[in-house]
Scaffold this active site. Sequence first.
Site, mmCIF file in Angstrom:
data_model
loop_
_atom_site.group_PDB
_atom_site.id
_atom_site.type_symbol
_atom_site.label_atom_id
_atom_site.label_comp_id
_atom_site.label_asym_id
_atom_site.label_seq_id
_atom_site.Cartn_x
_atom_site.Cartn_y
_atom_site.Cartn_z
ATOM 1 N N GLU A 22 0.833 -1.200 0.000
ATOM 2 C CA GLU A 22 0.000 0.000 0.000
ATOM 3 C C GLU A 22 0.869 1.252 0.000
ATOM 4 O OE1 GLU A 22 -4.216 0.302 1.874
ATOM 5 O OE2 GLU A 22 -2.850 1.171 3.356
ATOM 6 N N HIS A 58 7.021 -27.267 3.904
ATOM 7 C CA HIS A 58 6.193 -28.390 3.472
ATOM 8 C C HIS A 58 5.041 -27.935 2.581
ATOM 9 C CE1 HIS A 58 8.263 -31.199 6.198
ATOM 10 N NE2 HIS A 58 8.365 -30.131 6.990
ATOM 11 N N LYS A 62 -13.371 2.117 -3.279
ATOM 12 C CA LYS A 62 -14.510 2.536 -2.454
ATOM 13 C C LYS A 62 -15.542 3.290 -3.283
ATOM 14 C CE LYS A 62 -12.083 3.021 1.987
ATOM 15 N NZ LYS A 62 -11.648 4.006 3.015
#
EC number: 5.3.1.9
Length: 526
Positions: free
Chosen positions: A347, A378, A493
Amino acid sequence: MERKRFIDCDSTKILQELALNPLDLTAPGVLSAERIKKFSLLGGGFTFSFATERLDDAILAALISLAEERGLHESMLAMQQGQVVNYIEGFPSEMRPALHTATRAWVTDSSFTGEAEDIAVRSRVEAQRLKDFLTKVRSQFTTIVQIGIGGSELGPKALYRALRAYCPTDKHVHFISNIDPDNGAEVLDTIDCAKALVVVVSKSGTTIETAVNEAFFADYFAKKGLSFKDHFIAVTCEGSPMDDTGKYLEVFHLWESIGGRFSSTSMVGGVVLGFAYGFEVFLQLLQGASAMDQIALQPNARENLPMLSALISIWNRNFLGYPTEAVIPYSSGLEFFPAHLQQCCMESNGKSIVQDGRRVGFSTSPVIWGEPGTNGQHSFFQCLHQGTDIIPVEFIGFEKSQKGEDISFQGTTSSQKLFANMIAQAIALACGSENTNPNKNFDGNRPSSVLVSSQLNPYSLGELLSYYENKIVFQGFCWGINSFDQEGVSLGKALANRVLELLEGADASNFPEAASLLTLFNIKFR
């Protein structure tokens, strides 16, 4: 003094030439004891080894020259003193300082003036208010729920998790961020609301996800016959719609100059950490963070841990061309830390213009990701060792465990096995292993660095947090970008609000692309 752009620096041109023939880590004897000692740095309570990076004396010298050409020391000093660093020249922008370091400067002898001093003084006042509040009410509650998103959740959640094994507590802590109602409902199913404190965190006081989740919890508490004012507190900017002591049990403040992703050492992290572990633990975290902030002010990159690490990451990103970077903590406590760093780095530095408004002309933030070791060995380490993309790794390790409980098995303890695995991975990535069976051949020359401290505790966690915050900021200063805004968040937004208007009955022609997608997924909007 006007500085050359990153792409025009003399050091950049030198590094571009050096990148044509970087150090071969697979050559016999490269990882000598002399190199390992030389390519290391002490920073606070941490030892940083970069011997397994693909750089040599000439490359390191050019990186240090780049830091000088780009004025990294001067930029960091200016930021910590409160000069405006959040801006884009010639265009509307936030035009603010970035003073997250001031939220912890008050715990040391840091001497600043102007707005930096003002924020430090205010932070001390808020900390004392928090201490008094906890003394008064902490014993009344068994649970705290923090409602917030982005920096209001990722950093505090990572810090809380990091100290869970070190700091015994009888308090229960939950974080709510997603607007998905299942997120909140799952928590409400598990808590005793009568004994729960809810802290609502929103810098602006208008964050939609936070407002919706606050309303969701408030409705549930009301149905239980519980008073909102007796259970809900707020952390927000002074003067925001949430800055209302008539509504909340208490309101704590942060300020516009504190970016969300850098806000964990403000009340954004202070309230939940203080409630969970006690105020003194939060204070120790601040002390560690402030100590690393002082190291970040060292003018010489060879004595400045976050600056040196930033330069090495820039070498990997801009000159060797690696698009991603893994952060692998060999500590279960740091399981949420990579997610916090992902936000903090991407960001901040996921930008495509420099601060004069021109396109950058080079790569900026790598993709940051990671999981704790040895679990990662793993799952995705196969790709790190033999995949077609080279992925630089930063390992984080500790000499001893948090709880001190261990077992010796087959001659060594669990802690020794954990540390041995981390060291082995760094060597394996660097040196590789030749084999006539191509399926068992490892090319090596896969760079990594290793960051080690004695133990993960509140002070070292503060150092670690500050180290990464300052590293990320140094990268932004070197590239000449604005690391302190997030216009990409704002665009999303705005478009989400337009989609919501369709769901509320607006004409589909107002946003035909969204209308078509809603139709495809059988979402009714008329």
